[in-house]
Design an enzyme around this catalytic site. Structure first.
Site, PDB file in Angstrom:
ATOM      1  N   HIS A  89      -1.712  -5.317   1.566  1.00 46.42           N
ATOM      2  CA  HIS A  89      -2.990  -6.003   1.376  1.00 46.42           C
ATOM      3  C   HIS A  89      -2.679  -7.364   0.782  1.00 46.42           C
ATOM      4  O   HIS A  89      -1.794  -7.494  -0.067  1.00 46.42           O
ATOM      5  CB  HIS A  89      -3.900  -5.231   0.405  1.00 46.42           C
ATOM      6  CG  HIS A  89      -5.060  -6.060  -0.056  1.00 46.42           C
ATOM      7  ND1 HIS A  89      -6.210  -6.163   0.670  1.00 46.42           N
ATOM      8  CD2 HIS A  89      -5.206  -6.862  -1.142  1.00 46.42           C
ATOM      9  CE1 HIS A  89      -7.042  -6.983   0.035  1.00 46.42           C
ATOM     10  NE2 HIS A  89      -6.454  -7.418  -1.063  1.00 46.42           N
ATOM     11  N   ASN A 137      -1.503  -0.112   7.476  1.00 49.21           N
ATOM     12  CA  ASN A 137      -0.967  -1.436   7.792  1.00 49.21           C
ATOM     13  C   ASN A 137      -0.091  -2.036   6.689  1.00 49.21           C
ATOM     14  O   ASN A 137       0.117  -3.231   6.636  1.00 49.21           O
ATOM     15  CB  ASN A 137      -2.087  -2.391   8.218  1.00 49.21           C
ATOM     16  CG  ASN A 137      -3.100  -2.642   7.127  1.00 49.21           C
ATOM     17  OD1 ASN A 137      -2.884  -2.318   5.959  1.00 49.21           O
ATOM     18  ND2 ASN A 137      -4.217  -3.228   7.502  1.00 49.21           N
ATOM     19  N   PHE A 144     -16.096   3.504   6.847  1.00 51.27           N
ATOM     20  CA  PHE A 144     -14.685   3.754   6.526  1.00 51.27           C
ATOM     21  C   PHE A 144     -14.370   3.604   5.036  1.00 51.27           C
ATOM     22  O   PHE A 144     -13.222   3.767   4.619  1.00 51.27           O
ATOM     23  CB  PHE A 144     -13.766   2.845   7.349  1.00 51.27           C
ATOM     24  CG  PHE A 144     -14.080   1.370   7.225  1.00 51.27           C
ATOM     25  CD1 PHE A 144     -13.581   0.615   6.171  1.00 51.27           C
ATOM     26  CD2 PHE A 144     -14.871   0.736   8.180  1.00 51.27           C
ATOM     27  CE1 PHE A 144     -13.858  -0.734   6.059  1.00 51.27           C
ATOM     28  CE2 PHE A 144     -15.156  -0.621   8.085  1.00 51.27           C
ATOM     29  CZ  PHE A 144     -14.646  -1.360   7.015  1.00 51.27           C
ATOM     30  N   ARG A 153       2.999  -7.280   8.945  1.00 48.60           N
ATOM     31  CA  ARG A 153       2.346  -6.201   9.704  1.00 48.60           C
ATOM     32  C   ARG A 153       2.881  -6.114  11.121  1.00 48.60           C
ATOM     33  O   ARG A 153       2.972  -5.023  11.687  1.00 48.60           O
ATOM     34  CB  ARG A 153       0.836  -6.391   9.696  1.00 48.60           C
ATOM     35  CG  ARG A 153       0.217  -6.099   8.329  1.00 48.60           C
ATOM     36  CD  ARG A 153      -1.263  -6.316   8.348  1.00 48.60           C
ATOM     37  NE  ARG A 153      -1.876  -5.974   7.068  1.00 48.60           N
ATOM     38  CZ  ARG A 153      -2.976  -6.543   6.606  1.00 48.60           C
ATOM     39  NH1 ARG A 153      -3.591  -7.493   7.306  1.00 48.60           N
ATOM     40  NH2 ARG A 153      -3.473  -6.173   5.443  1.00 48.60           N
ATOM     41  N   ARG A 176      -1.276 -14.924   3.601  1.00 49.93           N
ATOM     42  CA  ARG A 176      -2.023 -14.321   4.712  1.00 49.93           C
ATOM     43  C   ARG A 176      -1.351 -14.605   6.050  1.00 49.93           C
ATOM     44  O   ARG A 176      -1.322 -13.748   6.932  1.00 49.93           O
ATOM     45  CB  ARG A 176      -3.472 -14.823   4.741  1.00 49.93           C
ATOM     46  CG  ARG A 176      -4.351 -14.254   3.661  1.00 49.93           C
ATOM     47  CD  ARG A 176      -4.490 -12.755   3.756  1.00 49.93           C
ATOM     48  NE  ARG A 176      -5.171 -12.360   4.964  1.00 49.93           N
ATOM     49  CZ  ARG A 176      -5.799 -11.219   5.141  1.00 49.93           C
ATOM     50  NH1 ARG A 176      -5.841 -10.336   4.175  1.00 49.93           N
ATOM     51  NH2 ARG A 176      -6.386 -10.931   6.280  1.00 49.93           N
ATOM     52  N   GLU A 181      -9.344 -10.466  -7.307  1.00 52.46           N
ATOM     53  CA  GLU A 181      -8.407  -9.356  -7.165  1.00 52.46           C
ATOM     54  C   GLU A 181      -7.333  -9.381  -8.255  1.00 52.46           C
ATOM     55  O   GLU A 181      -6.966  -8.327  -8.787  1.00 52.46           O
ATOM     56  CB  GLU A 181      -7.787  -9.365  -5.763  1.00 52.46           C
ATOM     57  CG  GLU A 181      -8.823  -9.024  -4.717  1.00 52.46           C
ATOM     58  CD  GLU A 181      -8.296  -9.044  -3.298  1.00 52.46           C
ATOM     59  OE1 GLU A 181      -8.890  -8.369  -2.456  1.00 52.46           O
ATOM     60  OE2 GLU A 181      -7.276  -9.730  -3.023  1.00 52.46           O
ATOM     61  N   LYS A 200       0.830  -1.211   0.000  1.00 51.46           N
ATOM     62  CA  LYS A 200       0.000   0.000   0.000  1.00 51.46           C
ATOM     63  C   LYS A 200       0.865   1.262   0.000  1.00 51.46           C
ATOM     64  O   LYS A 200       2.086   1.188   0.196  1.00 51.46           O
ATOM     65  CB  LYS A 200      -0.900  -0.018   1.240  1.00 51.46           C
ATOM     66  CG  LYS A 200      -1.918  -1.148   1.241  1.00 51.46           C
ATOM     67  CD  LYS A 200      -2.739  -1.086   2.521  1.00 51.46           C
ATOM     68  CE  LYS A 200      -3.772  -2.175   2.592  1.00 51.46           C
ATOM     69  NZ  LYS A 200      -4.555  -2.074   3.839  1.00 51.46           N
ATOM     70  N   THR A 207      -5.146  -7.858  10.284  1.00 48.40           N
ATOM     71  CA  THR A 207      -5.416  -6.540   9.715  1.00 48.40           C
ATOM     72  C   THR A 207      -4.908  -5.427  10.619  1.00 48.40           C
ATOM     73  O   THR A 207      -4.330  -4.448  10.157  1.00 48.40           O
ATOM     74  CB  THR A 207      -6.936  -6.366   9.459  1.00 48.40           C
ATOM     75  OG1 THR A 207      -7.373  -7.423   8.598  1.00 48.40           O
ATOM     76  CG2 THR A 207      -7.233  -5.036   8.806  1.00 48.40           C
ATOM     77  N   TYR A 245     -12.415  -2.268  -3.180  1.00 52.56           N
ATOM     78  CA  TYR A 245     -12.986  -2.230  -1.828  1.00 52.56           C
ATOM     79  C   TYR A 245     -14.517  -2.307  -1.839  1.00 52.56           C
ATOM     80  O   TYR A 245     -15.162  -1.968  -0.852  1.00 52.56           O
ATOM     81  CB  TYR A 245     -12.530  -0.967  -1.093  1.00 52.56           C
ATOM     82  CG  TYR A 245     -11.094  -1.017  -0.654  1.00 52.56           C
ATOM     83  CD1 TYR A 245     -10.627  -2.038   0.168  1.00 52.56           C
ATOM     84  CD2 TYR A 245     -10.191  -0.040  -1.051  1.00 52.56           C
ATOM     85  CE1 TYR A 245      -9.300  -2.086   0.580  1.00 52.56           C
ATOM     86  CE2 TYR A 245      -8.856  -0.068  -0.637  1.00 52.56           C
ATOM     87  CZ  TYR A 245      -8.429  -1.102   0.174  1.00 52.56           C
ATOM     88  OH  TYR A 245      -7.120  -1.147   0.586  1.00 52.56           O
TER      89      TYR A 245
END
Length: 154
Positions: free
Chosen positions: A118, A115, A60, A105, A88, A131, A12, A94, A52
């Site tokens: 993704h 964070n 949010f 993270r 993951r 995705e 990100k 998250t 998203y």
């Protein structure tokens, strides 16, 4: 033996700004995953809203879209056995405060809204493929063999 699959990962804007792209790529390579697609892009409003979309009705949502379009991201596709679950696990929770040391993270994130990374959700069947399709055309993904693949899997 688990099935070989592809999964989507994105460093990100905060991870890009902090110079973490190389460190993150190295972690996935060292794990034995294979990079089959990558591009450094500026996400536009439409792509951000599509990405998203599941959060569209949440308070949010606008903040997510604004953040992900603020600066460039590094979009990637990684391949390996059970790749989505593997990635993951490496990424962590998250909320970085809930992520163990050693996870991406846990090591690099400090704030839920910043964070760093993704990764496709392994608990959402087909999320990885959706995705990948949002960010990559099929001809942007490369088929190749790592020289050490025979040493990675039985």
């Amino acid at each position: 033996m688990s099935e070989t699959e592809r999964t989507f990962v994105m460093v990100k804007p905060d991870g890009v700004q902090r110079g973490l792209i190389g460190k993150i790529i190295s972690r996935f390579e060292e794990r034995g995953l294979k990079l089959v697609g990558a591009k450094f892009i500026q996400i536009d409003q439409d792509l951000a809203e599509d990405h998203y979309g599941e959060h569209e009705d949440k308070p949010f949502f606008d903040d997510l879209v604004e953040f992900i379009t603020a600066d460039p991201v590094m979009a990637m596709v990684w391949e390996g056995q059970d790749a989505t679950r593997q990635v993951r696990s490496m990424v962590g929770e998250t909320d970085p405060a809930e992520s163990p040391p050693g996870s991406i993270r846990g090591d690099f994130g400090l704030d839920l809204g910043r964070n760093v990374i993704h990764a496709s959700d392994h608990e959402d069947p087909g999320a990885n493929e959706r995705e990948i399709d949002l960010f990559f055309d099929e001809d942007e993904l490369v088929e190749w063999e790592r020289v050490d693949e025979t040493w990675l899997y039985e």
